[in-house]
Design a protein around this motif. Structure first.
Motif, short mmCIF file in Angstrom:
data_model
loop_
_atom_site.label_atom_id
_atom_site.label_comp_id
_atom_site.label_asym_id
_atom_site.label_seq_id
_atom_site.Cartn_x
_atom_site.Cartn_y
_atom_site.Cartn_z
N ASN A 136 -5.02 170.82 -31.92
CA ASN A 136 -5.92 171.51 -31.10
C ASN A 136 -6.03 172.84 -31.57
N ILE A 137 -6.09 173.08 -32.67
CA ILE A 137 -6.30 174.32 -33.54
C ILE A 137 -7.79 174.31 -34.21
N PRO A 138 -8.64 175.25 -33.83
CA PRO A 138 -9.99 175.38 -34.51
C PRO A 138 -9.69 175.21 -36.01
N ILE A 139 -10.12 174.49 -36.87
CA ILE A 139 -10.08 174.34 -38.13
C ILE A 139 -10.51 175.51 -38.85
N LEU A 140 -11.51 176.27 -38.60
CA LEU A 140 -11.98 177.38 -39.01
C LEU A 140 -10.66 178.65 -38.76
N ASP A 141 -9.96 178.48 -37.72
CA ASP A 141 -9.01 179.47 -37.62
C ASP A 141 -7.97 179.11 -38.62
N ALA A 142 -7.69 177.97 -38.84
CA ALA A 142 -6.51 177.43 -39.36
C ALA A 142 -6.80 177.97 -41.06
N LEU A 143 -7.99 177.55 -41.55
CA LEU A 143 -8.46 177.75 -42.98
C LEU A 143 -8.37 179.13 -43.34
N THR A 144 -9.10 179.87 -42.41
CA THR A 144 -9.44 181.34 -42.61
C THR A 144 -8.10 181.91 -42.62
N THR A 145 -7.22 181.70 -41.64
CA THR A 145 -6.11 182.46 -41.54
C THR A 145 -4.98 182.15 -42.83
N LEU A 146 -5.18 181.08 -43.45
CA LEU A 146 -4.49 180.52 -44.56
C LEU A 146 -4.98 181.32 -45.88
N THR A 147 -6.53 181.40 -45.89
CA THR A 147 -7.02 181.93 -47.00
C THR A 147 -6.53 183.29 -47.03
#
Length: 335
Positions: A136-147
């Motif tokens: 339930n985490i927005p993929i954009l949030d996840a990948l941006t955070t990790l980038t």
């Protein structure tokens, strides 16, 4: 998927997300030169309008809990704890129900790609409890955070962020609205964006490659992924290892990729429980029991499962759950 510690079951986040953690905060693109560089690259190489991308990233959030989750993957648990998460009677029952409901698609995937139903079902079960917990985490949030905030693997996640933006355009969906795991994996089989673009198939021929919500597309996509990574139709996955002496210790150091044929393993005191081709290559897999280590032989197909998630405990959980579901599906003898 296909990178270490990525494709964890999304349901494992539940306890994490209720912990006391710093709050997510909105993204200011101007504060991140790396993000501006990505926007420029997407504009130059793929024809994106920079202002449109900046608008997209304004809906992203930096989430500290994602970094926390990356630092404590469940695959680091010992086997006797890790296995209890997945090898449950509830998962066996649900796996059998999923198999029965999608029997035709699973049979066709077996015919086209050579991957048996129990393996496909077990992967979807381990990843998302058969679609019940897709994240339930927005993929954009996840990948941006990790980038931006996870330098140890920033290059990898930057590539996946690029792939995600391309995928959203291909699917004609709002990049802000797709949800999945804390590492950016999505859908029933928890594919990373690059793997979605490369391996997802329109298995039910309805005109859309939809592994987010379509079980048949997910089934075909998992089977294709395994075939493309070297799955051998009709070949074994794993077996119990009978050990003699102490020389097997050296073989364990070779890792999880099968390197030695069984005839050579025999010289190290390593023998399969079942009769098998002496030329078949195998790896010696050690797992943590409650009272000490125990050993299994992992063949090529076991190694292929680790291409989905680069961890021996994950692959063994998939194998054992699949075996239990298959046995549950077998006709019971009449009394």
């Amino acid at each position: 998927m296909s990178t270490r510690f990525i494709n964890l079951g999304a349901f494992l986040l539940a306890g994490l997300l209720v912990a006391v953690i710093p709050r997510a905060h909105a993204l200011n693109v101007d504060k991140y030169p790396a993000l501006q560089s990505l926007i420029d690259e997407m504009a130059e190489q793929y024809g994106y309008a920079p202002q449109k991308l900046r608008k997209t990233f304004r809906c992203a959030r930096i989430r500290p809990e994602i970094i926390e989750a990356m630092e404590r993957p469940k695959e680091l648990l010992p086997w006797y704890e890790y296995s209890k998460i997945f090898l449950t009677e509830e998962n066996v029952q649900r796996g059998a129900q999923f198999w029965k409901k999608h029997a035709a698609a699973l049979a066709r995937a077996g015919e086209e790609y050579g991957v048996p139903p129990e393996t496909v079902v077990a992967i979807i079960g381990v990843e998302t409890q058969f679609g019940r917990n897709k994240g339930n985490i927005p993929i954009l949030d996840a990948l941006t955070t990790l980038t931006l905030e996870y330098p140890a693997r920033a290059a990898f996640f930057r590539r996946e962020l690029t792939e995600f933006l391309l995928l959203a355009r291909e699917l004609d969906v709002d990049a802000c609205g797709i949800k999945g795991s804390y590492a950016g994996a999505m859908g029933l089989p928890q594919f990373m964006p690059s793997n979605y673009r490369r391996f997802a198939v329109d298995f039910d021929a309805n005109g859309t490659r939809d592994i987010l919500d379509d079980p048949e597309d997910a089934i075909g996509s998992v089977a294709l992924y395994l075939k493309q990574h070297g799955w051998e139709a009709g070949a074994p996955v794993a077996d119990e290892a009978n050990l003699e002496g102490t020389r097997y210790f050296w073989v364990e150091k070779f890792g999880i990729k099968p390197t030695l044929p069984l005839r050579q393993l025999a010289s190290y005191g390593i023998f399969p429980r079942r009769h098998e081709n002496a030329e078949r290559r195998a790896a010696l897999i050690s797992l943590e029991g409650e009272y000490g280590p125990f050993y299994r032989l992992g063949y090529n197909n076991f190694y292929v499962i680790t291409r989905y998630n680069h961890n021996k405990r994950y692959a063994m959980a998939v194998y054992e759950l699949g075996e239990r579901i298959r046995q549950h599906m077998e006709p019971k003898p009449l009394p």
